[in-house]
Structures are given as C-alpha cells and as structure tokens.
Scaffold this motif. Structure first.
Motif, PDB file in Angstrom:
ATOM      1  N   GLU A 143      31.531  33.378  39.674  1.00  8.69           N
ATOM      2  CA  GLU A 143      32.719  33.221  40.531  1.00  8.69           C
ATOM      3  C   GLU A 143      33.442  34.541  40.703  1.00  8.69           C
ATOM      4  OE1 GLU A 143      34.071  28.578  39.776  1.00  8.69           O
ATOM      5  OE2 GLU A 143      35.420  30.198  39.213  1.00  8.69           O
ATOM      6  N   CYS A 144      33.852  34.793  41.928  1.00 13.05           N
ATOM      7  CA  CYS A 144      34.669  35.967  42.230  1.00 13.05           C
ATOM      8  C   CYS A 144      35.973  35.898  41.435  1.00 13.05           C
ATOM      9  CB  CYS A 144      34.972  35.983  43.729  1.00 13.05           C
ATOM     10  SG  CYS A 144      36.142  37.267  44.218  1.00 13.05           S
ATOM     11  N   VAL A 145      36.423  37.055  41.002  1.00 11.59           N
ATOM     12  CA  VAL A 145      37.654  37.115  40.212  1.00 11.59           C
ATOM     13  C   VAL A 145      38.863  36.616  41.010  1.00 11.59           C
ATOM     14  CG1 VAL A 145      38.231  39.495  40.859  1.00 11.59           C
ATOM     15  CG2 VAL A 145      38.838  38.646  38.581  1.00 11.59           C
ATOM     16  N   ASP A 174      33.642  42.460  54.006  1.00 10.83           N
ATOM     17  CA  ASP A 174      32.471  41.635  53.682  1.00 10.83           C
ATOM     18  C   ASP A 174      32.819  40.160  53.698  1.00 10.83           C
ATOM     19  OD1 ASP A 174      30.462  43.448  53.466  1.00 10.83           O
ATOM     20  OD2 ASP A 174      30.217  43.274  51.305  1.00 10.83           O
ATOM     21  N   CYS A 175      33.982  39.834  53.154  1.00 11.52           N
ATOM     22  CA  CYS A 175      34.407  38.430  53.089  1.00 11.52           C
ATOM     23  C   CYS A 175      34.852  37.946  54.469  1.00 11.52           C
ATOM     24  CB  CYS A 175      35.538  38.270  52.094  1.00 11.52           C
ATOM     25  SG  CYS A 175      35.134  38.864  50.440  1.00 11.52           S
ATOM     26  N   ARG A 176      35.545  38.827  55.208  1.00 13.77           N
ATOM     27  CA  ARG A 176      35.956  38.416  56.562  1.00 13.77           C
ATOM     28  C   ARG A 176      34.732  38.195  57.446  1.00 13.77           C
ATOM     29  NH1 ARG A 176      39.505  42.645  55.654  1.00 13.77           N
ATOM     30  NH2 ARG A 176      38.676  44.042  57.252  1.00 13.77           N
ATOM     31  N   CYS A 234      29.470  34.009  48.712  1.00  9.97           N
ATOM     32  CA  CYS A 234      29.761  35.076  47.750  1.00  9.97           C
ATOM     33  C   CYS A 234      30.959  34.750  46.862  1.00  9.97           C
ATOM     34  CB  CYS A 234      29.991  36.393  48.468  1.00  9.97           C
ATOM     35  SG  CYS A 234      31.083  36.264  49.880  1.00  9.97           S
ATOM     36  N   CYS A 235      31.772  33.766  47.207  1.00  7.45           N
ATOM     37  CA  CYS A 235      32.927  33.432  46.353  1.00  7.45           C
ATOM     38  C   CYS A 235      32.483  32.924  44.999  1.00  7.45           C
ATOM     39  CB  CYS A 235      33.802  32.381  47.014  1.00  7.45           C
ATOM     40  SG  CYS A 235      34.432  32.854  48.625  1.00  7.45           S
ATOM     41  N   THR A 236      31.426  32.132  44.971  1.00  2.84           N
ATOM     42  CA  THR A 236      31.009  31.514  43.708  1.00  2.84           C
ATOM     43  C   THR A 236      29.540  31.766  43.393  1.00  2.84           C
ATOM     44  OG1 THR A 236      30.508  29.450  44.859  1.00  2.84           O
ATOM     45  CG2 THR A 236      32.713  29.673  43.907  1.00  2.84           C
TER      46      THR A 236
HETATM   47  S1  SF4 Z   1      37.700  37.966  47.756  1.00  2.00           S
HETATM   48 FE1  SF4 Z   1      38.095  35.849  48.335  1.00  2.00          FE
HETATM   49  S2  SF4 Z   1      36.716  35.448  50.111  1.00  2.00           S
HETATM   50 FE2  SF4 Z   1      35.971  37.296  49.026  1.00  2.00          FE
HETATM   51  S3  SF4 Z   1      34.427  36.559  47.551  1.00  2.00           S
HETATM   52 FE3  SF4 Z   1      36.390  36.672  46.465  1.00  2.00          FE
HETATM   53  S4  SF4 Z   1      37.261  34.589  46.644  1.00  2.00           S
HETATM   54 FE4  SF4 Z   1      35.650  34.778  48.202  1.00  2.00          FE
END
Ligand code: SF4
Length: 167
Positions: free
Chosen positions: A70-72, A88-90, A21-23
């Motif tokens: 890409e995630c901000v 969600d990311c963890r 999900c990061c990119t």
């Molecule tokens: S917050 Fe960090 S871990 Fe979560 S999608 Fe964005 S870059 Fe990835």
C-alpha cells in the motif's frame, strides 16, 4: 463531446477494487513539479519519498507502507493527498511506453476490446498537465519498454496502445 457518446473512465472502472498503484506493487514517480506540490503540504520528506535508480538516473518515488504494497498516502481506502498526487497518479491508468521507437499513450485495462475513443479527451488533458513537459524532457530515462510507472507495470497488466504522444 466524446464523453457524451462513450462511457467515461469513472463509469467504466468505478467499481474496480484493484486500485492499481495505490495498493499494488507499482511505484509512482515524483517529478520536480510533483515534489514542489508535496513539499507545499509537508509531504516531501524521507518518510514519504525515496530515491530510485532508473537506468542510472536518480528519480524520487513514493514510499510504500512498511511490509506492505500500500502507498504511504493510502489512508481509509482513499488517497490522502488526492489534490497534490503526482503526475503518475493523475495519469493512471494511462501511461507512456516506447513502441517501435515512438512514445505512445497506453491504457491499462481489463477491457482490451472496449472502444477507447472516449479516452482522447483524457489524453489531451494530460498533454496540458503542469508536469507533462518535464515528463517528456525526462522520458528517455524510461527507454525501451519501461513505463513511467515503476516497476514495469506494463509487464503484468494488460494494456492497449491508444496513440502516439504529442509533444
Ligand atoms: S499518491 Fe494517492 S493516488 Fe498516488 S498511489 Fe498513493 S494513494 Fe494512490
């Protein structure tokens, strides 16, 4: 200790360049406790978050960079808010899906035939996470086969069902 017997997630997936999900197209949601964390570092504004309509419910989610997947928060090939990143990311690459009327932990993986028994300790940690009770209170929002990571990551990525969620 399960981790001493089987390879752990970092050794199995550490060389992967996919970055999920990061990119990619998946959009991590921001639950209330995540919002408080982001607010504490000044990252809870419209510059970083937007509202999503999920089955009629408005949930906050992380922005992508303009004209990008890409995630901000993805800066210099890493997460710039790693210690405040949302549930969600963890949790990723673990996710929760409703399977045969039960909420189940799944893991997205290019290794569907692996022995995933070592992942149990990760699941237990996630079930103790500060956001977990809120996630499960709101889990009905993600009914059907919709995962808590949007858009429906589960439709495009192979996954394995690990076990039922305990809550
Ligand atoms: S917050 Fe960090 S871990 Fe979560 S999608 Fe964005 S870059 Fe990835």
């Amino acid at each position: 200790m399960i981790h001493n017997i089987m390879p752990d997630f970092s050794s199995l997936c550490g060389s992967c360049k996919s970055q999920g999900c990061c990119t990619d197209s998946a959009v991590p949601l921001v639950f209330d406790s995540d919002f408080i964390e982001l607010k504490s570092i000044g990252k809870a504004t419209n510059e970083f978050l937007h509202d999503r309509n999920v089955n009629g419910n408005i949930i906050k989610a992380i922005n992508k960079k303009k004209d990008s997947t890409e995630c901000v928060f993805w800066i210099d090939d890493k997460c710039s808010i790693y210690h405040q990143r949302p549930f969600d990311c963890r949790a990723y690459p673990f996710d929760i899906l409703k399977v045969n009327e039960s909420y189940c932990w799944i893991v997205y993986s290019c290794n569907p035939d692996s022995d995933w028994s070592w992942a149990e300790s990760y699941l237990q940690d996630l079930e103790k996470d500060r956001a977990f009770s809120e996630v499960m209170q709101k889990v009905e929002i993600f009914s059907g086969n919709t995962s808590i990571i949007l858009p429906t990551e589960s439709e495009k990525t192979p996954y394995i069902i690990l076990r039922k969620v305990r809550y």
